[in-house]
Write an enzyme that holds these catalytic residues in place. Structure first.
Site, short mmCIF file in Angstrom:
data_model
loop_
_atom_site.label_atom_id
_atom_site.label_comp_id
_atom_site.label_asym_id
_atom_site.label_seq_id
_atom_site.Cartn_x
_atom_site.Cartn_y
_atom_site.Cartn_z
N THR A 79 0.84 -1.21 0.00
CA THR A 79 0.00 0.00 0.00
C THR A 79 0.87 1.24 0.00
O THR A 79 1.99 1.23 0.50
CB THR A 79 -0.89 0.07 1.24
N GLU A 129 -6.13 -3.00 -0.21
CA GLU A 129 -6.59 -3.99 0.77
C GLU A 129 -7.90 -4.68 0.35
O GLU A 129 -8.30 -5.66 0.95
CB GLU A 129 -6.82 -3.32 2.14
N LYS A 150 -11.80 18.56 12.89
CA LYS A 150 -12.80 18.67 13.96
C LYS A 150 -12.85 20.10 14.48
O LYS A 150 -11.88 20.58 15.06
CB LYS A 150 -12.50 17.70 15.09
N TRP A 159 -17.53 17.66 12.62
CA TRP A 159 -16.56 17.26 11.62
C TRP A 159 -16.71 18.08 10.34
O TRP A 159 -17.81 18.26 9.84
CB TRP A 159 -16.72 15.78 11.28
P1 AMP Z 1 -4.88 2.68 -2.70
O1 AMP Z 1 -4.84 1.49 -1.81
O2 AMP Z 1 -3.56 3.32 -2.93
O3 AMP Z 1 -5.59 2.38 -3.99
O4 AMP Z 1 -5.74 3.81 -1.96
C1 AMP Z 1 -7.06 3.55 -1.51
C2 AMP Z 1 -7.70 4.84 -1.06
O5 AMP Z 1 -7.92 5.71 -2.18
C3 AMP Z 1 -9.08 4.65 -0.47
O6 AMP Z 1 -9.03 4.25 0.89
C4 AMP Z 1 -9.69 6.04 -0.65
O7 AMP Z 1 -9.26 6.94 0.36
C5 AMP Z 1 -9.09 6.50 -1.97
N1 AMP Z 1 -10.06 6.25 -3.05
C6 AMP Z 1 -10.13 5.19 -3.86
N2 AMP Z 1 -11.14 5.32 -4.76
C7 AMP Z 1 -11.74 6.50 -4.51
C8 AMP Z 1 -12.86 7.22 -5.07
N3 AMP Z 1 -13.54 6.76 -6.11
N4 AMP Z 1 -13.18 8.41 -4.53
C9 AMP Z 1 -12.48 8.91 -3.50
N5 AMP Z 1 -11.42 8.31 -2.93
C10 AMP Z 1 -11.05 7.10 -3.41
#
Ligand code: AMP
Length: 530
Positions: free
Chosen positions: A173, A316, A427, A432
């Site tokens: 990640t 994940e 906050k 929020w």
């Molecule tokens: P990654 O594991 O690098 O793909 O990052 C995942 C994170 O990207 C998620 O937990 C979200 O915070 C963000 N994310 C993924 N898809 C979207 C979406 N369509 N809109 C907003 N945030 C997103």
């Protein structure tokens, strides 16, 4: 008594067997970084992947061993996915744009044995070689070395066999804090994810589909496209460069019907299309995810007749969590309402469960009322149980909910609407404020190229938001103008106490805004009334 049906183990090598058998003559195209092109077929991918398993065995690489790639999108990379899993190994896709200390950490933590790389990343390999302690073999994908290596084999071999719960792939990640963490996918989880991904609300694949994936094969398993695309027998059009002019040309020449990429891809494409008058009339389906797709982007593509699968997911979650599935009353909705629905993150396919819990008390599950926001949790057969080599589960409690770190609202019809990250939400006076909503509102201003909202400590309110803005080249706007503009879009008490203009906002190795670095940068910032 057990049921009396066949135990057809869910191993991903079955996917490439199917693609070669049922769609063997279907073409795949690679546009290399140097502009040359190669065409192959699904039968060719399987044959070459089998050759690669023979070549790996000769190197003494086998079951459970990690085989890493540092590469862009092309069919050699695809062959290596099936070759690595075919030998019973674990394919580890590395993001070449990570910082050196992350590259060093993840290859050593993964204990990679082999690294396959593109010549464009040869500099990274040279720089890192002395720090990578487990990699025994380096093979270049695009200078003839890979072809010669597998070309010495005849492909007369079998895939490794094993349990469907064996690991097949490892992705780290992007993690904005601490060391990156590895997510170890199983054959079974990957297969279930692939089958699910084919449905219309997600990839919308059938054998006529022509898919140009812009999402890199090193990012979150390329959203599962190499598995799902093979299962459906689509034609892949790979481009090893992401230049909008090249992508646009390929889309038109190869009559691309499907594409997938993060929102910034479309910013580049729109720029090119506006400058040249180019259009993409063949395009029917665009999967957009990784970060929130802005309204104007969804609207423009929908007006051009493209169906949008605005997807939320994470490394994940393999990564599909939700997509912009159409609601039952879709056809009767006005266009603007349809755009509003697509702007949210969509609904789960069968196999994913979501819930939100209170940010203040995780034992309190929140109603799906479209109003109450909380910490988003997820579970399902392709959701992480435990990070690679971790001694504790990542999924919490006996009910196995995984805390995503996202803050969201769930609507009564199950539509997910992301409002923030847990660590980024601000906050103020016990309430929020969503940094993401402030940012989305700000980027709609014509002079704003990029915006990030962070909380600054305040003696009375606990935290107050400030907005950090990068202006578009040549554009002008004052802090007051931007605040006035935001005043038409968000509640008054959400308005940032200050707007600060900067030349650049810090980003992570995967191109997301690094709020951690931004908060560090503004650590000593004093608000006027604090
Ligand atoms: P990654 O594991 O690098 O793909 O990052 C995942 C994170 O990207 C998620 O937990 C979200 O915070 C963000 N994310 C993924 N898809 C979207 C979406 N369509 N809109 C907003 N945030 C997103």
């Amino acid at each position: 008594m057990l049921g009396a049906m066949q135990d057809w183990d869910l191993r991903v090598t079955r996917i490439i067997d199917h693609a070669a058998r049922e769609h063997g003559a279907r073409e795949l195209l690679t546009r290399w970084a140097d502009g040359s092109e190669t065409r192959t077929t699904w039968a060719g991918i399987r044959r070459d992947a089998l050759k690669m398993t023979q070549a790996l065995r000769k190197l003494g690489v086998g079951k459970g061993d990690r085989i890493a790639t540092l590469a862009m999108n092309h069919h050699h990379h695809l062959i290596s996915w099936y070759g690595a899993v075919g030998v019973g190994g674990v394919l580890h896709t590395i993001n070449p744009r990570l910082f050196d200390d992350q590259l060093e950490y993840i290859a050593n933590h993964a204990e990679d044995q082999v690294l396959l790389y593109d010549s464009m990343w040869a500099g990274v390999v040279e720089r890192m070689k002395s720090k990578w302690t487990t990699i025994r073999h380096y093979i270049c994908f695009d200078n003839g070395e890979f072809e010669a290596w597998i070309g010495a084999e005849d492909g007369q071999t079998e895939w490794a066999t094993g349990d469907e719960r064996d690991p097949c792939m490892l992705c780290y990640t992007s993690g904005t804090t601490g060391n990156p963490k590895g997510v170890l996918y199983q054959h079974r989880s990957t297969m279930l994810h692939a089958i699910t991904s084919l449905q219309p609300a997600i990839f919308d694949f059938d054998a006529r589909s022509v898919m140009l994936p812009v999402v890199p094969m090193f990012h979150a398993a390329s959203w599962g496209l190499p598995w799902g695309g093979a299962a459906a027998g689509v034609k892949f059009v790979f481009s090893a460069v992401n230049d909008p002019a090249v992508l646009c040309e390929l889309m038109n020449r190869e009559k691309v019907t499907h594409t997938a990429g993060v929102p910034t891809v479309w910013l580049g494409m729109f720029g090119h299309m506006d400058a040249t008058g180019a259009e993409i009339p063949s395009l029917r389906h665009a999967i957009i995810g990784g970060s929130a797709a802005p309204r104007f982007m969804i609207e423009r593509l929908m007006k051009a007749g493209v169906n949008i699968a605005h997807a939320w997911g994470m490394t994940e979650t393999s990564p599909i969590g939700t997509t912009g599935a159409k609601t039952w009353d879709w056809d009767d909705l006005p266009f603007d309402d349809q755009v509003s629905i697509k702007q949210m993150q969509g609904r789960v396919p069968f196999g994913v469960e979501l819930r939100c819990v209170s940010l203040d008390d995780p034992d309190v599950e929140l109603p799906r009322d479209g109003k109450t926001s909380g910490a988003l949790q997820v579970r399902g057969p392709w959701v992480i149980q435990r990070y690679f080599k971790a001694d504790k589960d990542a999924a919490i409690g006996p009910d196995q909910w995984f805390d995503t770190g996202d803050v969201a609202v769930i609507h009564p019809d199950g539509t997910l609407q992301l409002t923030d990250r847990t660590k980024d939400v601000i906050k103020s006076g016990g309430e929020w404020i969503s940094s993401v909503e402030l940012e989305n509102a700000a980027v709609a201003h014509p002079a704003v190229a990029e915006a990030a909202a962070i909380g600054i400590a305040h003696p009375k309110w606990d935290e107050r938001p400030i907005l950090v803005v990068v202006k578009k080249p040549g554009a002008e706007a004052s802090a007051d103008e931007i605040r006035d503009f935001l005043g038409t879009k968000v509640a008054k008490w959400w308005l940032p106490d200050a707007v600060e203009f900067v030349d650049e906002i810090p980003h992570t190795g995967t191109g997301k805004i690094s709020k951690k670095d931004l908060r560090d940068q503004f650590r000593d910032y004093k608000l006027a009334d604090a």
